[in-house]
Write a protein that holds these residues in place. Structure first.
Motif, PDB file in Angstrom:
ATOM      1  N   HIS A 172       0.050  -0.662  -4.451  1.00 44.97           N
ATOM      2  CA  HIS A 172      -1.383  -0.828  -4.756  1.00 44.97           C
ATOM      3  C   HIS A 172      -2.207  -1.203  -3.523  1.00 44.97           C
ATOM      4  O   HIS A 172      -3.426  -1.359  -3.626  1.00 44.97           O
ATOM      5  N   LEU A 173      -1.562  -1.364  -2.380  1.00 47.84           N
ATOM      6  CA  LEU A 173      -2.283  -1.758  -1.174  1.00 47.84           C
ATOM      7  C   LEU A 173      -3.101  -0.593  -0.620  1.00 47.84           C
ATOM      8  O   LEU A 173      -2.826   0.577  -0.879  1.00 47.84           O
ATOM      9  N   SER A 174      -4.099  -0.926   0.178  1.00 50.86           N
ATOM     10  CA  SER A 174      -4.925   0.085   0.839  1.00 50.86           C
ATOM     11  C   SER A 174      -4.113   0.775   1.935  1.00 50.86           C
ATOM     12  O   SER A 174      -3.027   0.326   2.314  1.00 50.86           O
ATOM     13  N   VAL A 175      -4.660   1.881   2.441  1.00 48.80           N
ATOM     14  CA  VAL A 175      -3.990   2.621   3.512  1.00 48.80           C
ATOM     15  C   VAL A 175      -3.772   1.730   4.737  1.00 48.80           C
ATOM     16  O   VAL A 175      -2.710   1.733   5.349  1.00 48.80           O
ATOM     17  N   ALA A 176      -4.794   0.939   5.089  1.00 49.35           N
ATOM     18  CA  ALA A 176      -4.690   0.062   6.265  1.00 49.35           C
ATOM     19  C   ALA A 176      -3.558  -0.946   6.100  1.00 49.35           C
ATOM     20  O   ALA A 176      -2.768  -1.176   7.030  1.00 49.35           O
TER      21      ALA A 176
ATOM     22  N   ILE B 221      -6.160 -10.315  -1.672  1.00 53.62           N
ATOM     23  CA  ILE B 221      -4.957 -10.716  -2.406  1.00 53.62           C
ATOM     24  C   ILE B 221      -4.601 -12.143  -2.000  1.00 53.62           C
ATOM     25  O   ILE B 221      -4.745 -12.513  -0.834  1.00 53.62           O
ATOM     26  N   PRO B 222      -4.135 -12.971  -2.945  1.00 57.90           N
ATOM     27  CA  PRO B 222      -3.732 -14.336  -2.591  1.00 57.90           C
ATOM     28  C   PRO B 222      -2.713 -14.358  -1.457  1.00 57.90           C
ATOM     29  O   PRO B 222      -1.824 -13.500  -1.384  1.00 57.90           O
ATOM     30  N   VAL B 223      -2.838 -15.342  -0.587  1.00 52.90           N
ATOM     31  CA  VAL B 223      -1.990 -15.422   0.602  1.00 52.90           C
ATOM     32  C   VAL B 223      -0.510 -15.509   0.245  1.00 52.90           C
ATOM     33  O   VAL B 223       0.325 -14.850   0.885  1.00 52.90           O
ATOM     34  N   ILE B 224      -0.156 -16.278  -0.770  1.00 55.34           N
ATOM     35  CA  ILE B 224       1.254 -16.451  -1.132  1.00 55.34           C
ATOM     36  C   ILE B 224       1.876 -15.124  -1.541  1.00 55.34           C
ATOM     37  O   ILE B 224       3.041 -14.848  -1.238  1.00 55.34           O
ATOM     38  N   ASP B 225       1.102 -14.242  -2.191  1.00 50.86           N
ATOM     39  CA  ASP B 225       1.606 -12.921  -2.566  1.00 50.86           C
ATOM     40  C   ASP B 225       1.768 -12.036  -1.335  1.00 50.86           C
ATOM     41  O   ASP B 225       2.750 -11.292  -1.208  1.00 50.86           O
ATOM     42  N   CYS B 226       0.813 -12.124  -0.426  1.00 56.15           N
ATOM     43  CA  CYS B 226       0.904 -11.341   0.817  1.00 56.15           C
ATOM     44  C   CYS B 226       2.091 -11.790   1.656  1.00 56.15           C
ATOM     45  O   CYS B 226       2.719 -10.973   2.349  1.00 56.15           O
ATOM     46  N   MET B 227       2.408 -13.081   1.618  1.00 58.08           N
ATOM     47  CA  MET B 227       3.540 -13.599   2.383  1.00 58.08           C
ATOM     48  C   MET B 227       4.846 -12.930   1.968  1.00 58.08           C
ATOM     49  O   MET B 227       5.702 -12.636   2.804  1.00 58.08           O
ATOM     50  N   VAL B 228       5.005 -12.692   0.670  1.00 64.43           N
ATOM     51  CA  VAL B 228       6.228 -12.052   0.178  1.00 64.43           C
ATOM     52  C   VAL B 228       6.338 -10.628   0.709  1.00 64.43           C
ATOM     53  O   VAL B 228       7.392 -10.207   1.197  1.00 64.43           O
ATOM     54  N   GLU B 229       5.229  -9.874   0.643  1.00 63.30           N
ATOM     55  CA  GLU B 229       5.270  -8.473   1.075  1.00 63.30           C
ATOM     56  C   GLU B 229       5.459  -8.350   2.588  1.00 63.30           C
ATOM     57  O   GLU B 229       6.233  -7.513   3.058  1.00 63.30           O
ATOM     58  N   THR B 230       4.759  -9.155   3.371  1.00 62.72           N
ATOM     59  CA  THR B 230       4.858  -9.046   4.826  1.00 62.72           C
ATOM     60  C   THR B 230       6.214  -9.524   5.334  1.00 62.72           C
ATOM     61  O   THR B 230       6.795  -8.919   6.240  1.00 62.72           O
ATOM     62  N   SER B 231       6.744 -10.607   4.766  1.00 63.43           N
ATOM     63  CA  SER B 231       8.071 -11.073   5.184  1.00 63.43           C
ATOM     64  C   SER B 231       9.142 -10.077   4.769  1.00 63.43           C
ATOM     65  O   SER B 231      10.139  -9.899   5.463  1.00 63.43           O
ATOM     66  N   SER B 232       8.931  -9.420   3.635  1.00 65.20           N
ATOM     67  CA  SER B 232       9.872  -8.396   3.179  1.00 65.20           C
ATOM     68  C   SER B 232       9.900  -7.214   4.135  1.00 65.20           C
ATOM     69  O   SER B 232      10.963  -6.675   4.449  1.00 65.20           O
TER      70      SER B 232
ATOM     71  N   THR C  41      -0.073 -11.273   7.329  1.00 62.05           N
ATOM     72  CA  THR C  41      -0.406 -11.874   6.034  1.00 62.05           C
ATOM     73  C   THR C  41      -1.906 -12.086   5.912  1.00 62.05           C
ATOM     74  O   THR C  41      -2.520 -11.753   4.877  1.00 62.05           O
ATOM     75  N   PHE C  42      -2.521 -12.626   6.945  1.00 63.46           N
ATOM     76  CA  PHE C  42      -3.965 -12.877   6.937  1.00 63.46           C
ATOM     77  C   PHE C  42      -4.749 -11.568   6.816  1.00 63.46           C
ATOM     78  O   PHE C  42      -5.692 -11.465   6.015  1.00 63.46           O
ATOM     79  N   LEU C  43      -4.343 -10.552   7.586  1.00 63.68           N
ATOM     80  CA  LEU C  43      -5.066  -9.271   7.565  1.00 63.68           C
ATOM     81  C   LEU C  43      -4.999  -8.608   6.195  1.00 63.68           C
ATOM     82  O   LEU C  43      -6.021  -8.159   5.654  1.00 63.68           O
ATOM     83  N   ILE C  44      -3.807  -8.530   5.614  1.00 58.35           N
ATOM     84  CA  ILE C  44      -3.662  -7.878   4.312  1.00 58.35           C
ATOM     85  C   ILE C  44      -4.404  -8.653   3.235  1.00 58.35           C
ATOM     86  O   ILE C  44      -5.040  -8.072   2.347  1.00 58.35           O
ATOM     87  N   SER C  45      -4.355  -9.980   3.317  1.00 56.42           N
ATOM     88  CA  SER C  45      -5.085 -10.808   2.350  1.00 56.42           C
ATOM     89  C   SER C  45      -6.581 -10.558   2.423  1.00 56.42           C
ATOM     90  O   SER C  45      -7.271 -10.458   1.390  1.00 56.42           O
ATOM     91  N   GLU C  46      -7.111 -10.410   3.638  1.00 56.64           N
ATOM     92  CA  GLU C  46      -8.536 -10.156   3.811  1.00 56.64           C
ATOM     93  C   GLU C  46      -8.911  -8.725   3.422  1.00 56.64           C
ATOM     94  O   GLU C  46      -9.941  -8.495   2.791  1.00 56.64           O
ATOM     95  N   ILE C  47      -8.083  -7.770   3.810  1.00 54.86           N
ATOM     96  CA  ILE C  47      -8.400  -6.365   3.530  1.00 54.86           C
ATOM     97  C   ILE C  47      -8.394  -6.068   2.037  1.00 54.86           C
ATOM     98  O   ILE C  47      -9.290  -5.398   1.508  1.00 54.86           O
ATOM     99  N   ASP C  48      -7.380  -6.572   1.323  1.00 54.12           N
ATOM    100  CA  ASP C  48      -7.221  -6.223  -0.087  1.00 54.12           C
ATOM    101  C   ASP C  48      -7.547  -7.363  -1.045  1.00 54.12           C
ATOM    102  O   ASP C  48      -7.327  -7.222  -2.252  1.00 54.12           O
TER     103      ASP C  48
END
Length: 438
Positions: free
Chosen positions: A392-396, A367-378, A358-365
């Motif tokens: 819409h996320l980056s390749v990383a 994006i708000p942490v709460i939104d990243c939490m949904v995608e990573t937990s999914s 969650t932290f990595l995706i939020s920093e890379i793209d």
């Protein structure tokens, strides 16, 4: 070569092989509607999502993939749901060859069976159960889809969604109709109840079903694990459904509101369909969603997550500590200390991967942490629910989700045993010292 590999390594490598083959097939020109084939990352992401029965997509399944591509995805879902090893052994049985001890042992580890005896009998039961429920689901869904899409397309839709629901995959062929997923059928009781039934059936676990069929309606004769799974399943459906009914769905008509609340309570563990706009959930609703996605279904099922038994053992341990008890007990049985140790390990692994990703995706793209939490937990719970971020996320970030989906499907314990070359028994015990906690 295979004789030197442990059962856990065979399970891990079998999924990697399935992912490789699926990626190659989806890159072929015949797999896409434009006839160009999918780029490597798109094919890889879709293959991992299908074989790990997740449901996250970077392209619309109905609009981007041809019928041939959709058929490849469906095969990946079916193999991934039952397990590559299970399907391989089933083919061995169909050819009339004998199942050796190593194959039995690998299936035992894949399903989390407590004993090796009766594995072949359970395998036959699992295959009959899977085919029976998927065909029954398709038969009930067919009239609805044939009415809306015509005979040929309607039958394909019914067959595809029945398998996707039972395997807890969450892939759909609705395109953009009604807003995506099954939102166009939010008020249809047939579609809702059939999909709910298939999701729960796949998420209960094959060993649970075997116990239910062996013991019938005699509750007191069920294994403790079966009782835990049934109780946790009911609890994790009713409580979220009530919360959604009274809070996030308060504006919906009453009849549709009941179906939507029940559907959204079932699907996060770990199916990935939705009949409401996930983006419209409040922050409290999203937190509940994240918790359900990380919890998942039962061991040895088509579902992912930390599993309901893990959650139960942790809660039972907390209750025992609050009551100053040294033993963890439930249903007049004592839970083995090893189960608690494994539950803590699994929980911490999932929590660490969830928080770190969650932290990595939020920093890379950004994006708000709460939104990243949904995608990573999914991804980690192999669910597939999304608030529209994945494509819409980056390749990383997409590569991070791929890793999470693979880990979530293979399982924490399998990965632990895979990475450890051999078991090293304790040859002695060090002096004990008490550490103050809390």
């Amino acid at each position: 070569m295979l004789n030197r590999l442990s059962s856990f390594k065979i399970i891990s490598l079998s999924f990697l092989l399935l992912i490789f083959l699926g990626t190659v097939l989806l890159m072929l020109p015949v797999a896409t509607n434009d006839g160009r084939g999918a780029p490597l990352l798109t094919a890889l992401f879709t293959t991992v999502s299908a074989s790990c029965v997740t449901g996250l997509t970077v392209e619309n399944t109905a609009l981007y993939w041809s019928h041939w591509g959709q058929a490849v995805i469906l095969v990946l879902i079916q193999i991934g749901g039952l397990g590559v090893v299970t399907m391989a052994v089933a083919l061995t049985m169909a050819s009339g060859r004998r199942i050796d001890l190593r194959q039995r042992s690998t299936i035992q580890e894949a399903w989390g069976c407590s004993q090796l005896g009766g594995i072949v009998r359970i395998l036959r039961f699992v295959l009959r159960l899977t085919v029976g429920l998927e065909l029954a689901g398709a038969a009930v869904l067919a009239p609805v889809f044939c009415r809306d899409y015509g005979l040929g397309e309607g039958l394909w839709m019914a067959f595809f969604h029945s398998i996707s629901a039972f395997c807890n995959a969450g892939f759909d062929l609705m395109g953009e109709r009604g807003g995506g997923s099954l939102m166009a059928y939010a008020g249809d009781p047939v579609v809702n109840l059939v999909i709910i039934g298939l999701i729960i059936s796949g998420g209960l676990g094959f060993i649970t079903w075997a116990d239910l069929f062996d013991k019938g309606w005699r509750w007191k004769h069920y294994h403790v694990q079966t009782k835990i799974i049934l109780c946790m399943t009911v609890l994790l459906i009713l409580l979220p459904a009530a919360l959604l009914f009274f809070r996030d769905l308060a504006a919906e008509p009453l009849s549709q509101r009941v179906l939507m609340a029940l559907f959204q309570a079932v699907t996060p563990r770990t199916a990935g369909f939705n009949t409401m706009d996930i983006e419209s959930l409040t922050e409290a609703g999203r937190i509940v969603l994240v918790g359900l996605m990380l919890t998942g279904g039962a061991p040895g099922s088509t579902a992912g997550g930390v599993k309901v038994t893990t959650a139960f053992v942790l809660m039972a341990s907390a209750v025992a500590s609050l009551r100053m008890k040294t033993d963890i007990a439930c249903f007049k049985r004592r839970i083995a200390p090893q189960s608690l140790q494994q539950a803590v390990t699994i929980f911490l692994l999932y929590l660490g991967l969830f928080a770190g990703s969650t932290f990595l995706i939020s920093e890379i793209d950004a994006i708000p942490v709460i939104d990243c939490m949904v995608e990573t937990s999914s991804a980690l719970g192999t669910v597939g629910l999304s608030i529209g971020l994945t494509e819409h996320l980056s390749v990383a970030s997409q590569l991070i989700l791929i890793g999470l989906m693979y880990f979530g499907r293979v399982g924490a314990l399998t990965m632990i045993y895979t990475l450890n070359n051999q078991y090293r028994p304790n040859r002695g015990r060090l002096p004990e010292e008490k550490i103050t906690v809390g």
